[in-house]
Design an enzyme around this catalytic site. Structure first.
Site, PDB file in Angstrom:
ATOM      1  N   HIS A  81       0.756  -1.204  -0.001  1.00 46.42           N
ATOM      2  CA  HIS A  81       0.121   0.192   0.007  1.00 46.42           C
ATOM      3  C   HIS A  81       0.968   1.344   0.018  1.00 46.42           C
ATOM      4  O   HIS A  81       0.339   2.111  -0.727  1.00 46.42           O
ATOM      5  CB  HIS A  81      -0.759   0.010   1.329  1.00 46.42           C
ATOM      6  CG  HIS A  81      -2.118  -0.841   0.850  1.00 46.42           C
ATOM      7  ND1 HIS A  81      -3.290  -0.422   0.442  1.00 46.42           N
ATOM      8  CD2 HIS A  81      -2.431  -2.033   1.487  1.00 46.42           C
ATOM      9  CE1 HIS A  81      -4.129  -1.460   0.253  1.00 46.42           C
ATOM     10  NE2 HIS A  81      -3.478  -2.516   1.149  1.00 46.42           N
ATOM     11  N   ARG A  82       1.888   1.400   0.760  1.00 49.18           N
ATOM     12  CA  ARG A  82       2.782   2.651   0.934  1.00 49.18           C
ATOM     13  C   ARG A  82       3.559   2.624  -0.651  1.00 49.18           C
ATOM     14  O   ARG A  82       3.560   3.741  -0.996  1.00 49.18           O
ATOM     15  CB  ARG A  82       3.900   2.169   1.981  1.00 49.18           C
ATOM     16  CG  ARG A  82       3.677   2.574   3.260  1.00 49.18           C
ATOM     17  CD  ARG A  82       4.615   2.120   4.390  1.00 49.18           C
ATOM     18  NE  ARG A  82       4.016   2.318   5.641  1.00 49.18           N
ATOM     19  CZ  ARG A  82       4.434   1.773   6.782  1.00 49.18           C
ATOM     20  NH1 ARG A  82       5.523   0.966   6.561  1.00 49.18           N
ATOM     21  NH2 ARG A  82       3.919   1.980   7.872  1.00 49.18           N
TER      22      ARG A  82
ATOM     23  N   ARG B  45       1.106   4.182  -3.067  1.00 47.21           N
ATOM     24  CA  ARG B  45       0.881   5.629  -3.100  1.00 47.21           C
ATOM     25  C   ARG B  45       1.809   6.477  -3.150  1.00 47.21           C
ATOM     26  O   ARG B  45       1.669   7.737  -3.188  1.00 47.21           O
ATOM     27  CB  ARG B  45       0.427   5.787  -1.619  1.00 47.21           C
ATOM     28  CG  ARG B  45      -1.026   5.094  -1.001  1.00 47.21           C
ATOM     29  CD  ARG B  45      -1.366   5.873   0.174  1.00 47.21           C
ATOM     30  NE  ARG B  45      -0.684   5.589   1.129  1.00 47.21           N
ATOM     31  CZ  ARG B  45      -0.853   4.344   2.171  1.00 47.21           C
ATOM     32  NH1 ARG B  45      -1.661   3.533   2.239  1.00 47.21           N
ATOM     33  NH2 ARG B  45       0.338   4.382   3.103  1.00 47.21           N
TER      34      ARG B  45
ATOM     35  N   GLU C  66      -0.256   8.058   9.084  1.00 41.92           N
ATOM     36  CA  GLU C  66      -0.591   6.688   9.874  1.00 41.92           C
ATOM     37  C   GLU C  66      -0.695   7.037  11.062  1.00 41.92           C
ATOM     38  O   GLU C  66       0.354   7.268  11.993  1.00 41.92           O
ATOM     39  CB  GLU C  66       0.361   5.682   9.475  1.00 41.92           C
ATOM     40  CG  GLU C  66       0.627   5.453   7.862  1.00 41.92           C
ATOM     41  CD  GLU C  66       1.543   4.231   7.643  1.00 41.92           C
ATOM     42  OE1 GLU C  66       1.967   3.540   8.414  1.00 41.92           O
ATOM     43  OE2 GLU C  66       1.737   4.105   6.270  1.00 41.92           O
TER      44      GLU C  66
ATOM     45  N   ASP D 241      -9.227   6.454   6.155  1.00 40.02           N
ATOM     46  CA  ASP D 241      -9.250   4.822   5.678  1.00 40.02           C
ATOM     47  C   ASP D 241      -8.494   3.912   6.598  1.00 40.02           C
ATOM     48  O   ASP D 241      -7.097   4.133   6.538  1.00 40.02           O
ATOM     49  CB  ASP D 241      -8.857   4.563   4.407  1.00 40.02           C
ATOM     50  CG  ASP D 241      -9.048   3.185   3.835  1.00 40.02           C
ATOM     51  OD1 ASP D 241      -9.863   2.741   4.280  1.00 40.02           O
ATOM     52  OD2 ASP D 241      -8.496   3.268   2.762  1.00 40.02           O
TER      53      ASP D 241
END
Length: 89
Positions: A15-16, A19, A28, A47
């Protein structure tokens, strides 16, 4: 989310990476999104509310107080905010 095993560490890393360079500022805050919302400027995408609540329960934190802090932060923000949540029923 918090990484408690190798699979979750890999998912978070993906995910990192997905993005990276996309123009997003990512904060975070697995236990305190209210502080992140208060500090944010402009559009906020929170989210995921469900994962956050799970984190609170895992760490035996007071969910009612945390919800109150988040609601106060949301009410005070000047920007647009979108909350993402899974099925919790």
């Amino acid at each position: 989310a918090e990484a408690f095993d190798d699979e979750m560490r890999a998912r978070i890393a993906k995910h990192r990476a997905d993005r990276a360079g996309a123009g997003w500022t990512t904060i975070e805050a697995p236990l305190d999104p209210a502080s992140a919302v208060r500090a944010a400027q402009g559009f906020v995408l929170l989210d995921c509310v469900t994962v956050w609540l799970g984190n609170l329960m895992h760490h035996k934190k007071a969910t009612g107080e945390a919800l109150d802090r988040l609601c106060a932060a949301l009410a005070a923000t000047q920007g647009r905010v979108v909350l993402v949540s899974n099925e919790v029923g």
